[in-house]
Design an enzyme around this catalytic site. Sequence first.
Site, PDB file in Angstrom:
ATOM      1  N   TYR A 147       0.898  -1.056   0.001  1.00 23.00           N
ATOM      2  CA  TYR A 147      -0.068   0.031  -0.008  1.00 23.00           C
ATOM      3  C   TYR A 147       0.860   1.241  -0.058  1.00 23.00           C
ATOM      4  O   TYR A 147       1.918   1.162   0.743  1.00 23.00           O
ATOM      5  CB  TYR A 147      -0.889   0.078   1.259  1.00 23.00           C
ATOM      6  CG  TYR A 147      -1.782   1.270   1.441  1.00 23.00           C
ATOM      7  CD1 TYR A 147      -1.370   2.115   2.510  1.00 23.00           C
ATOM      8  CD2 TYR A 147      -2.961   1.497   0.697  1.00 23.00           C
ATOM      9  CE1 TYR A 147      -1.978   3.031   2.729  1.00 23.00           C
ATOM     10  CE2 TYR A 147      -3.661   2.636   0.814  1.00 23.00           C
ATOM     11  CZ  TYR A 147      -3.324   3.563   1.806  1.00 23.00           C
ATOM     12  OH  TYR A 147      -4.068   4.566   2.223  1.00 23.00           O
ATOM     13  N   ASP A 242       9.433   3.009  -1.292  1.00 23.93           N
ATOM     14  CA  ASP A 242       8.545   3.614  -0.695  1.00 23.93           C
ATOM     15  C   ASP A 242       8.829   3.457   1.067  1.00 23.93           C
ATOM     16  O   ASP A 242       8.546   2.262   1.365  1.00 23.93           O
ATOM     17  CB  ASP A 242       6.920   3.244  -0.583  1.00 23.93           C
ATOM     18  CG  ASP A 242       6.056   3.859  -0.007  1.00 23.93           C
ATOM     19  OD1 ASP A 242       4.778   3.814  -0.029  1.00 23.93           O
ATOM     20  OD2 ASP A 242       6.427   4.511   0.927  1.00 23.93           O
ATOM     21  N   LYS A 270       5.344   9.493   8.266  1.00 26.84           N
ATOM     22  CA  LYS A 270       5.519   8.893   9.630  1.00 26.84           C
ATOM     23  C   LYS A 270       6.443   9.530  10.552  1.00 26.84           C
ATOM     24  O   LYS A 270       6.261  10.592  11.133  1.00 26.84           O
ATOM     25  CB  LYS A 270       5.318   7.537   9.678  1.00 26.84           C
ATOM     26  CG  LYS A 270       4.371   6.965   8.916  1.00 26.84           C
ATOM     27  CD  LYS A 270       3.965   5.229   8.607  1.00 26.84           C
ATOM     28  CE  LYS A 270       2.859   4.906   7.845  1.00 26.84           C
ATOM     29  NZ  LYS A 270       1.734   4.727   8.468  1.00 26.84           N
TER      30      LYS A 270
HETATM   31  P1  KE4 Z   1      -0.468   8.329   4.488  1.00 24.09           P
HETATM   32  O1  KE4 Z   1      -1.028   9.110   3.238  1.00 24.09           O
HETATM   33  O2  KE4 Z   1      -1.290   7.726   5.165  1.00 24.09           O
HETATM   34  O3  KE4 Z   1       0.437   9.361   5.365  1.00 24.09           O
HETATM   35  O4  KE4 Z   1       0.493   7.422   4.016  1.00 24.09           O
HETATM   36  C1  KE4 Z   1       0.235   6.384   2.942  1.00 24.09           C
HETATM   37  C2  KE4 Z   1       1.221   5.152   3.107  1.00 24.09           C
HETATM   38  C3  KE4 Z   1       2.150   5.409   2.029  1.00 24.09           C
HETATM   39  N1  KE4 Z   1       3.177   4.313   1.954  1.00 24.09           N
HETATM   40  C4  KE4 Z   1       3.211   3.235   2.900  1.00 24.09           C
HETATM   41  C5  KE4 Z   1       4.298   2.122   2.957  1.00 24.09           C
HETATM   42  C6  KE4 Z   1       2.201   3.390   4.019  1.00 24.09           C
HETATM   43  O5  KE4 Z   1       2.385   2.372   5.101  1.00 24.09           O
HETATM   44  C7  KE4 Z   1       1.254   4.375   4.039  1.00 24.09           C
HETATM   45  C8  KE4 Z   1      -0.021   4.421   5.197  1.00 24.09           C
HETATM   46  N2  KE4 Z   1       0.196   3.435   6.258  1.00 24.09           N
HETATM   47  C9  KE4 Z   1      -1.157   3.020   6.599  1.00 24.09           C
HETATM   48  C10 KE4 Z   1      -0.847   1.974   7.758  1.00 24.09           C
HETATM   49  N3  KE4 Z   1      -1.256   0.715   7.002  1.00 24.09           N
HETATM   50  C11 KE4 Z   1      -1.834   4.253   7.256  1.00 24.09           C
HETATM   51  C12 KE4 Z   1      -2.720   3.912   8.593  1.00 24.09           C
HETATM   52  C13 KE4 Z   1      -3.987   4.498   7.900  1.00 24.09           C
HETATM   53  O6  KE4 Z   1      -4.362   4.399   6.560  1.00 24.09           O
HETATM   54  O7  KE4 Z   1      -4.837   5.019   8.645  1.00 24.09           O
END
Ligand code: KE4
Length: 432
Positions: A147, A242, A270
Amino acid sequence: MNPQPHTRSEALQARAETFFPGGVNSPVRAFGAVGSQPPFVERGEGAYLYDADGNRYIDYFGSWGPMILGHAYAPVVDAIERAARNSASFGASTAAEAELAARIQQCFPALERMRYTSSGTEATMSAIRLARAATGRKIIVKFEGCYHGHADGLLVKAGSGVATFGIPGSAGVPEEIARLTLAIPYNDPAALEAAFAAHPGEIAAVIIEPVVGNAGCIVPEAGFHESLRAITRREGALLIVDEVMTGFRVALGGATERFHLDPDLITLGKIVGGGLPVGVFGGKRRFMELLAPLGPVYQAGTLSGNPLAMAAGIAMLSALIENKEKIYPQLEKTTATLVEGVVAVAARAGVALTANRVGAMWTWFFTKGPVRNYDEAAQSDTAAFGRFHHAMLAQGIWLPPSQFEAAFLGTAHGAAEVEATLAAAEKAFAAQ
Ligand code: KE4
């Protein structure tokens, strides 16, 4: 830590549902995968969360990664307070942006140039636009189970065959966009070769979670990253690593340091913002200088480089850099003790459990394993995971509420938290 009834959380959930679909501002928070009432958090401190009903939990998702130094880490809190007194945002450049960038570059030397966003989604979306401009190509390759945020082109599922086009992974994603993304199995260099053979000269970039967190934790097999780099270099496609989740987590320099990667572009999120909204994309100067105002690729953000977020990131990275010789061995040791301890408890209870771990991110899959890709992860007994999650939550242990998420711990977790978690797991498995 036997929690009180979630009376106030239930009332807060009911109120939240009058404003937000599902009562949440991000779907995973709704606990849909584990089917229980999500506690509403009032505050965090160190390794602990405190909910609206006065219950205390050991926190093993840590805001999905940022809380590597524990909740309310004083230097971050103080930095945010100090910055806030000068106003929360200007929409103009500040010295703090370069102060944080210098620390990021110290950890990720591959970031010759970089740019901030306010989320990981924006970072990956922007990196992909840059890769398409740099190569003049359209197709993107991603890996099943990975993801990268919710930009349309990344919400796709694998098509019928390995090298066939993606299909929308969400309503609202037009087929025309999904068809520009190929989703192939993780840890399968032959699948990548097949993708390039089927689409010669058309693939702009390959984007990867260098350690998967979003299918649960899946570890790259020996030689996999080397193959990706060799194939993308040979084919003239960019390699986007990523590190939104793995950055500063699996090593100070992320998976790029741990596995000696050579990315063309890296995305971060993060931890880099200390819990405030910061995404980063960056990499080789010749690609980044295609960005406006220097080049033709447009990308922007009102709150990109926000002064409070910069202050939090500077405090976070300063602490990680200054104490890295102590922090990362400690995280390895604590996490290994915990993860292997629960596997041993499960074995004694006759429960099939496979643990995948890199540094202080891991997943206990309820399957005999191995789990080397999404298809194998999907064989997990999600009902058993749900029962385990519920039983642990009732004992004050808050695990990520999905079998297909990674768990995290930070420097505030110690022997007492590990001991309490192992004891809770013993009771949880006994009740399975
Ligand atoms: P954000 O747009 O949520 O800040 O980041 C997206 C993203 C991009 N790349 C990786 C490897 C990620 O894990 C994420 C976001 N991770 C999720 C946890 N599985 C965020 C939690 C959520 O969606 O509430």
